[in-house]
Design a protein around this motif. Sequence first.
Motif, PDB file in Angstrom:
ATOM      1  N   ARG A 111       1.147  -0.778  -0.255  1.00 37.01           N
ATOM      2  CA  ARG A 111      -0.097   0.331  -0.099  1.00 37.01           C
ATOM      3  C   ARG A 111       1.375   1.041  -0.150  1.00 37.01           C
ATOM      4  O   ARG A 111       0.731   2.213  -0.791  1.00 37.01           O
ATOM      5  CB  ARG A 111      -1.449  -0.050   1.673  1.00 37.01           C
ATOM      6  N   GLU A 112       1.793   0.902   0.886  1.00 37.52           N
ATOM      7  CA  GLU A 112       2.791   2.854   0.432  1.00 37.52           C
ATOM      8  C   GLU A 112       3.084   2.446  -0.138  1.00 37.52           C
ATOM      9  O   GLU A 112       3.643   3.988  -0.789  1.00 37.52           O
ATOM     10  CB  GLU A 112       4.173   2.123   2.209  1.00 37.52           C
TER      11      GLU A 112
ATOM     12  N   ALA B 178       2.797   2.267  -2.962  1.00 40.91           N
ATOM     13  CA  ALA B 178       1.929   2.637  -4.710  1.00 40.91           C
ATOM     14  C   ALA B 178       1.225   4.391  -4.530  1.00 40.91           C
ATOM     15  O   ALA B 178       1.361   4.802  -5.184  1.00 40.91           O
ATOM     16  CB  ALA B 178       0.017   1.697  -4.057  1.00 40.91           C
ATOM     17  N   LEU B 179       1.709   4.262  -3.251  1.00 38.01           N
ATOM     18  CA  LEU B 179       0.666   5.664  -2.673  1.00 38.01           C
ATOM     19  C   LEU B 179       2.323   6.627  -2.338  1.00 38.01           C
ATOM     20  O   LEU B 179       2.348   8.417  -2.950  1.00 38.01           O
ATOM     21  CB  LEU B 179       0.110   5.716  -1.104  1.00 38.01           C
TER      22      LEU B 179
END
Lengths: 1124, 516
Positions: free
Chosen positions: B502-503, B505-506
């Motif tokens: 998730r990290e 991706a962001l």
Amino acid sequence: MTTMFFEKPISYVFHIMNLKLMPKLFKCMKFCNELSCYVSNAFSDSPLYRGVKLGVVFLLAGTLQAGAVEYSSGADLSLSNNNASLIIKEGPLGADVQNISITGKVMNEKGEPLSGAVVYVKGVNRRVTTDSRGDYRISVPGENAVLVFSYVGYELQEIKVGSQTAINVTLMSTIQNLEQVVVMGYGTTLKKDLTGSVGTVNMEDLMEAPVASFDEALAGRIAGVQVSADEGQPGSAMKIVIRGQNSITQSNDPLYVVDGFPMEDFEAAGISSDDIESITVLKDASATAIYGARGANGVIVIETKKGMVSAPKITYSGQLGVQNVLKKMEVMSPYEFVKYQMERNAAAAAQSYLTNGRTLESYQGVAGYNWQDRLFRRGSTMNHILSVRGGNESTKYAFSTSLYNQDGVIISSAFDRIQGRLVVDQKLSKKVSASLNLSYSDGVVNGPSPAVNASQSSNYLMFSAWGYRPITGSIGLELEDDLFDPDVYDPEETDERTFDFRVNPVISTQHEIVSRRVRLFSPNLNLVYNINKKFSLNVRGGATLRNYINQDFHNSLTRRGAPRPNNVNGVNGSVINSERSSWVNENTLTYKNTFNRVHKLTLLGGFTMQAYNYNRYGYQSVLIPNEDFGLSGLEEGTPGTTYAEESSSTLASFLSRAEYDYRSKYLLTASFRADGSSKFARHNRWSYFPSGAFAWRMSREPFLKNISFVHDAKLRISYGVTGNNRVGDFSYLSSMNMPVADGYSFGGITPERSMVPNRLGNSQLKWENTSQLNLGYDLSLFKGKLELNVDAYRKTTYDLLLNANIPYTTGFATSFKNIGKVQNQGLEFTLTTTNVRKKDFRWTSNFNISFNNNKVLALTEGEENMLTPMIWDSGYNGVPLYITEIGRPIAMFYGYIWDGVYTLNDFDEVGGNYVLKANVPSNGATRSTIRPGNIKFKDLNGDGTIDSKDATILGDGVPKHMGGFANNFTYKRFRLHVFFQWSYGQQVYNANRHMLEENVGNRSHLNQFASYVNRWSFDNQESLIPLNNGQSHYGVYNSRVLEDASYLRLKTLSLSYAVPPTYVNKIGLSTLSLSANLQNVITWTNYSGMDPEVAIRSTALTPGFDYSAYPHARTVTFRLTTTF
Amino acid sequence: MKNKIAIGIFASIICLFGTGCEKFLGTTSEDFYTPDEYYETEAQLNTALLGVYDPLGSTDLYSYNISSFWGTEADEGYYARSTGDGPQVYDYTSAHTRIRTPWQKLYQGIHRANLLLASAHKPDMSESSRNVIIGEAQFLRAFYYFILVSNWGDVPLVLDPTKEPTGNNVARTPAREVYDFIFEEMKEAERKVRTIQAIGHSGRVSKSAVQGVLARVCLYMAGYPLMDVDKYHDARYWAAEVMKSSHALNPDYKQIFINYARDEYDIGESIWEVEFWGTGAGTYREAGWVGVRLGIATTNTTLGHSYGIIRTTEKYYRLFETGDLRRDWTIAPYRYNGTSKVNHGATEIYVRDIGKWRREYELDKSTSLSAQNFPLLRYSDVLLMFAEADIMASNAAPSPEAEEAFNQVRRRAFGLPPTTPGSDQDVSGMNHDDFLALIKDERSRELGFEGLRKYDLIRWGDFLKVMSDMEIDISTSNAPVYASRAFQNVQPKHLLFPIPVREMALNRLLTQNPEW
């Protein structure tokens, strides 16, 4: 034909007696095309228009260009004395003739009396109207006289008198009426003059459905409007999505406008269906842009019934009904259950079930407990509605009240509601009129939802209802009297994620108190000041006050209050009060004028203000010592969570709209609205929403005019921008708070709470916008016997108000950003036909179908996809079930592709053991533990094992198309309504099967669905159901239980009969009709669960999930409606 | 009525031409503070400081995740469940919750510290009190970075509060620089915080706690992968600083853990611990999972319901010598049958639950959560760190001080007075290598299941070998099949956790750890 010439412009006076004459007039007035146009325009424009429709004599004055008048001999044209005006009258006035007195009653097809219907003698200037009972008395010149009966919305009927002296007439309602008034935002228009895409609900059809609230009957009624139930609990609201989901993380609910009062969060249950006069759904931007900021999700405009000029009309309607679950799940019989237990763990099963000399065969034919039969019951519904409507020219009133009660199909679930409404329209002076609208409703939903989030899958009601074992092995061990099954808990086998919270579903449900009470009060005052013929001012002030009381009490005999490990709260309960109130002030000025007879212009300008307030207070009490006192014993427990919350927001708007109409041929609408919302920082507060629409009524062009079968044809095109401000009231500000979970205890003393940042504000936050292009075509053929509406649209939502994921390194998980883009495009068809139209028999149909394609165009900067878990069980909560990926619809199902089970071919047999072949991938479990019959997944990346890299898109929870097909058959006094509704192409993740068709937790003594009997075994190698203990792991989503949930439903079936007036009148009533109404009659689907229309706790990001949902019910009611 | 029309028109005019509209739209909330409005008083700083401590006790860190999922790692125990993936069985991807949420929680704590540190100058208050607050916040922030860097390697080093949700792409700072920051920051904090005596309990960051953790940080820096061997000197120095204060071993090994269970404090032995409080019911949510997850399995609520989620390996059991009292405390020699204790048979090793956190000693037992504390730094750890740093710094045989430090731990293990030299368990005259090997085993025996073993093995460069040896060891034992999952699954990439997907991706400036 007679012709009259005149040389100079002349003022005229039409003196029209009856409708029948109108076409004649058009024909005769060939003197000037403009005149006829003008006449028709003038009719529709005139405040007396309704008068025309009623057949009331009226005068219409104007100026006529010089020319010739050709008129039929049936009409009487004459110049006035000074030759300045033309008088047109109905044909020769009646001469002195012998009079015969005729009496009778005028009714509609349902046998309801038509009050105010016009009865006149053809060719003679003699007319009467019917009274409130539909009775008339008229004298006719002789036996050859022909009586004509007319009423708005009904076809004329002529009857030769002959020797009769009593003539009862049943009028047939007209086919599709182009002159139908459609309620729009801030005004009304005629259907033929619509430029936007607007759907209207046939209220008569809707009322055939025996439901508590109108929204439950809305599915399939209007193209492009998706209405679905999350589950079947009494009193639960429907989810309504118009033309696809715009918003990924925020609400997709439409805006509701009830009697002019806009509401973003609406309680459908707060309004009685019987009080609704019309429901209009505004779909395209041209129609919704007048609501600017809040129109992006579509607008549902509801008008309630008003009073009318008539003697008091008292109507009573009573309805009683029963409900039954549509389907029960078949579970394994005691024999099959014991057989499974023996496979699971032979030693333990023998200890439990094979005692006292019993063998497996002893269980053959044993009945066992049927927990579903104990949990479900025959539900009931009851509805009493009483209304009084009437009034005179200066005061009109409508008062209604209703009492609704429903006992759901699960024991202790119920919905009760009372409602009252008072509408008074009062003329205050010649120019000023006021209307007051007061409504009150008080509804209570009792009983918990079986799907309410319980963190452990085994703590849900239906898990216990299906999984509670049908038999115990021990003599004397009865399961019906205790909350727990004493044999169930087995610590050796239990991962905390698969921890077993199974309880006796019946006892738990009987003792659980969960109630949600909603009280609504809404006063609304509207003033109209007709300044002059052209200007009118409308000032509206109103408020809605909503009070919610949530009460919960879980005593020691309930699944959430029972003393057991993990229940730190013991017996617990809570009371939470919240209030939502809002007030609105709307001021609009309307200008209407017609230039050169052919240019019709309507201008609207206005200013509105609206404010919202919200507060919530409540407390929870835990470890309650004296549970016998129920909620009143809360104060004796330990204080738990307390709630205190307040918030507010305001909205100010300027709105304007211009409508231009050239000969009803070219229609233009343009609107512009500016909205300012307190939800954004000062510099981003205002946003502007323009729209434009053009409609071309081709049927009024010469090239179509001569095609006789074309009744009406209209092409529409519109484009506009609408908005959405559905974020928190203060999302733009960073905030700090003191959460209950965040604190610290130093040195073992009582902790203190800490003050922590809880929201990262975004000062740049601004309005979300949706631009929409709509192309529509309306075609009416064969005098309206066939009407087709087609709409194609594309809407793009940009600057999406996204509760966007942000890197954790910021200290936050999400923040609101205007990021992301979603596109919805679709097609809608509506076909309305009159198939048979005979005097005694009529058959009409309405068919609609709509397609919507949803596509995410952009997400948070750099984010390619967004994974979303479904929160339902702690073992699955961290695992994504949905993926939202650029280029695809929002929230596709995500997980492993199920590939059947391992077969013998996948193994090498080594010394009697099955060893998985090297080239066969594992299923994520340790290779050496995999056996034939274990579940198998597709190894997409070919690395020999199954892990999150093999997860892929599995399906879509949103239908490809949906629609409805309604048929009405009328035979004499009978009316049959048959309504089908369908939804095609959506999938549902049937998580029930994880627990009850493979027992993923490998829980002991857990019964399974009957389908599990067919599990894989060496004797049943064709089966695709994993063998005992060969199931998927806890926390693995896969396509095995993802099912096609397409369905076709015979949703509503009703048969009604209007008792002939001759009988009715004898008992002092004016009408009486009886009907039988059925809801959810038959469903055709391949879905294996209780019902395919299911989506527990659904949002745009979590559609189509089924776990322990409240079952839908089949309802059969009998209704009696009478007027006095 | 005319008045009402007039009012409506009037409102419109006000809004059109005046400032009425902006006033109408300028709503303010009475329900919350913005960060700018807070940190105005000493009391507010202290309330905010609690929020910096709070993540320690969260389920994502010591309450649940570190203590029972990260803490089963290495060779001491195994996750006593046949199913489930996660770091406890080395079966996870960069998307796994037990990787993602601890990362989130750590940065949440860091952000809270950043905000507090950026605003600590605001109140009018005594500088010494201000320094205590700043020192504790600085240390905790550095401690969170320490957990990050020792598990993920290079990580983004964010030291300013986040202002807006955009523009937060931050590249990873090399691990060496992150460690340098931690080292400097902790040294600064050490000058500001109070002594443990002044505080009076071990729940709060004290001078000794900072010193002891500094010694640990230095050992990690000196070992694999940084191999900054000069830091052995610093480690020795900081451990010695702790030993100068009046810390002492509790003469009874099991009493240390009984104290944790009872929420009692022994500031001689227990220098810093994670605080848990209460039963989980009621107004506060400060109870933890330590005893419930890690205790001896039972459903009996009088004894204290526990899942018994970790069981020992035979290797670990055999590591204890005869007479070592720590064995039958660390590894429960019995199981519960109802309320009675049933001893395991002599060959029944793999079925033994770990026994350090026994709920039967708790005072106020709730059904599921417990107030049992979890150690972050014990004095015996400091003594062993001193001994290790001593020989590593000198690269020679142990000094007498190092031997004495080591022997104190050892004497206590055999029930002897810790500070009385000359016992028959004392070691002396060992060479460097033998002493190091002994320290390695002693650390495992002394500190088992306290969340340190994996990191010790990594910094010694022993991790992968120890794990693969375990796989062989366990395959020939009577352990259940699933007990070997972790040892079968472990690979070189597991020396570091993957950056959460998730990290990645962001935050587009991030790179992934090798082989993930």
